[in-house]
Scaffold this motif. Structure first.
Motif, short mmCIF file in Angstrom:
data_model
loop_
_atom_site.label_atom_id
_atom_site.label_comp_id
_atom_site.label_asym_id
_atom_site.label_seq_id
_atom_site.Cartn_x
_atom_site.Cartn_y
_atom_site.Cartn_z
N THR A 1 0.90 -0.84 0.50
CA THR A 1 -0.23 0.00 -0.15
C THR A 1 1.34 1.20 0.28
OG1 THR A 1 -1.89 -1.18 1.48
CG2 THR A 1 -1.91 1.32 1.35
N LEU A 2 0.25 1.75 -0.52
CA LEU A 2 1.11 3.45 -0.88
C LEU A 2 0.90 4.77 -1.16
CD1 LEU A 2 2.15 3.61 -4.60
CD2 LEU A 2 4.26 2.09 -2.96
N ALA A 3 0.89 6.20 -0.57
CA ALA A 3 0.26 6.89 -1.71
C ALA A 3 0.35 6.96 -2.76
CB ALA A 3 0.50 8.00 -0.49
N ALA A 4 -0.67 7.44 -3.49
CA ALA A 4 -0.90 7.62 -5.07
C ALA A 4 -0.46 9.32 -5.45
CB ALA A 4 -2.28 7.32 -5.75
N HIS A 5 -0.31 9.60 -4.17
CA HIS A 5 -0.11 11.20 -4.72
C HIS A 5 -1.09 11.94 -6.07
CE1 HIS A 5 3.17 12.04 -2.04
NE2 HIS A 5 3.57 10.95 -1.98
N ALA A 6 -2.62 11.52 -6.15
CA ALA A 6 -3.10 11.29 -6.83
C ALA A 6 -4.84 11.40 -6.26
CB ALA A 6 -3.44 10.43 -8.24
N ALA A 7 -5.60 11.92 -7.54
CA ALA A 7 -7.09 11.50 -7.51
C ALA A 7 -7.85 10.53 -7.64
CB ALA A 7 -7.88 13.07 -7.65
N GLN B 1 -7.43 8.88 -11.21
CA GLN B 1 -5.95 9.39 -11.99
C GLN B 1 -5.13 8.21 -12.28
OE1 GLN B 1 -4.92 12.74 -9.56
NE2 GLN B 1 -3.62 13.42 -12.03
N SER B 2 -4.88 8.15 -13.63
CA SER B 2 -3.93 7.49 -13.98
C SER B 2 -2.08 8.24 -13.04
CB SER B 2 -3.46 7.60 -15.55
OG SER B 2 -2.67 6.47 -15.87
N VAL B 3 -1.55 6.99 -12.40
CA VAL B 3 0.08 7.54 -11.82
C VAL B 3 0.85 5.85 -12.70
CG1 VAL B 3 -0.66 7.63 -9.60
CG2 VAL B 3 -1.00 5.68 -10.21
#
Length: 268
Positions: free
Chosen positions: A228-234, A237-239
């Motif tokens: 599990t990690l932070a996506a820094h996105a909505a 939203q594609s990462v």
């Protein structure tokens, strides 16, 4: 021989004194009524309550004027009646200035949506209580009926465009044409949750996973290949995800944030 004294008969109250007493009573009642309305009535009254209070106050004023004209020595009935009718009409005319009217029953909430470069066109605008939405010059207008407001009269206005979101709380009270500004900000609350496995379907522990441009937040998969990690996105939203593990080929894969993902590493 004793002399008995006769008590003087009580004098009946004259009609003039009766009229004076009645006029003072009506004056006191009218004054108390108006003071109670001004001090204790709500800022705005519904239409039927407004009319009822206005007629009642005007009747009291008319009766007071009728008796006061008698105190002034006017005995002609038509003059006294004219004074009462005049006071009745005058108070009806002045009543809206004493107590504010109910006003419109719909709040016309003007919404301006701002981004980093100024006003934003094409944003989706809504409120927590609903209401009819229409686009106007420079923004949006939400027509919110007063009858659907909660007890605290607080309404939250939301605005969205793409992966930008914003909200603002406003209290709808005396101003029936309020204006509110909503600032759009990037939503970076989503996470990436998934597992890493090899081409044979075996879970891979100890693999390194990170989001592109955020290598310092690299995580290591657990014994069941989970991470599990932070996506820094909505959300959605594609990462771009990167995975590597000794003995397996590195992997780069794009994936929508906030949805589970399975990353497959092939053996060298």
């Amino acid at each position: 021989m004793t002399r008995t004294s006769k008590e003087a008969p009580s004098r009946p109250v004259s009609r003039a004194r009766q009229r004076a007493r009645a006029s003072w009573i009506f004056s006191a009642v009218l004054l108390a009524f108006l003071m109670a309305v001004v001090w204790f009535a709500p800022d705005r009254l519904a239409g039927f309550k407004q009319q009822l209070l206005a007629v009642l106050a005007a009747l009291l004023a008319g009766l007071m004027a009728f008796f006061l004209t008698g105190d002034l020595g006017i005995q002609r009935s038509w003059l006294k009646a004219s004074g009462g009718l005049g006071a009745f009409a005058l108070l009806l005319f002045l009543w809206p200035k004493i107590v504010p009217s109910a006003g419109p029953e719909i709040y016309r909430l003007r919404v301006t949506v701002l981004g980093t470069q100024g006003p934003v066109d094409g944003a989706e605008v809504r409120s927590s209580v609903g209401g009819e939405k229409k686009q106007v010059e420079g923004g949006w207008e939400l027509d919110v009926p007063a009858g659907i407001l909660p007890a605290d009269r607080k309404v939250t206005v939301y605005a969205d465009k793409g992966f930008l979101h914003g909200s603002r709380e406003v209290v709808l009270d005396k101003d029936f044409q309020p204006a509110v500004t909503v600032e759009l900000k990037a939503d970076s609350s989503a996470q990436v949750v998934g597992i890493v496995q090899d081409g044979a379907g075996q879970l891979v522990a100890g693999a390194l996973v990170w989001v592109e441009n955020h290598e310092v937040e690299v995580v290591t998969t657990g014994t069941k290949g989970e991470f599990t990690l932070a996506a820094h996105a909505a959300p959605n939203q594609s990462v771009r995800l990167h995975v590597k593990k000794d003995g397996l080929e590195p992997l780069t894969q794009d994936h929508p944030a906030g949805t589970p993902v399975t990353l497959v590493l092939n053996r060298n």
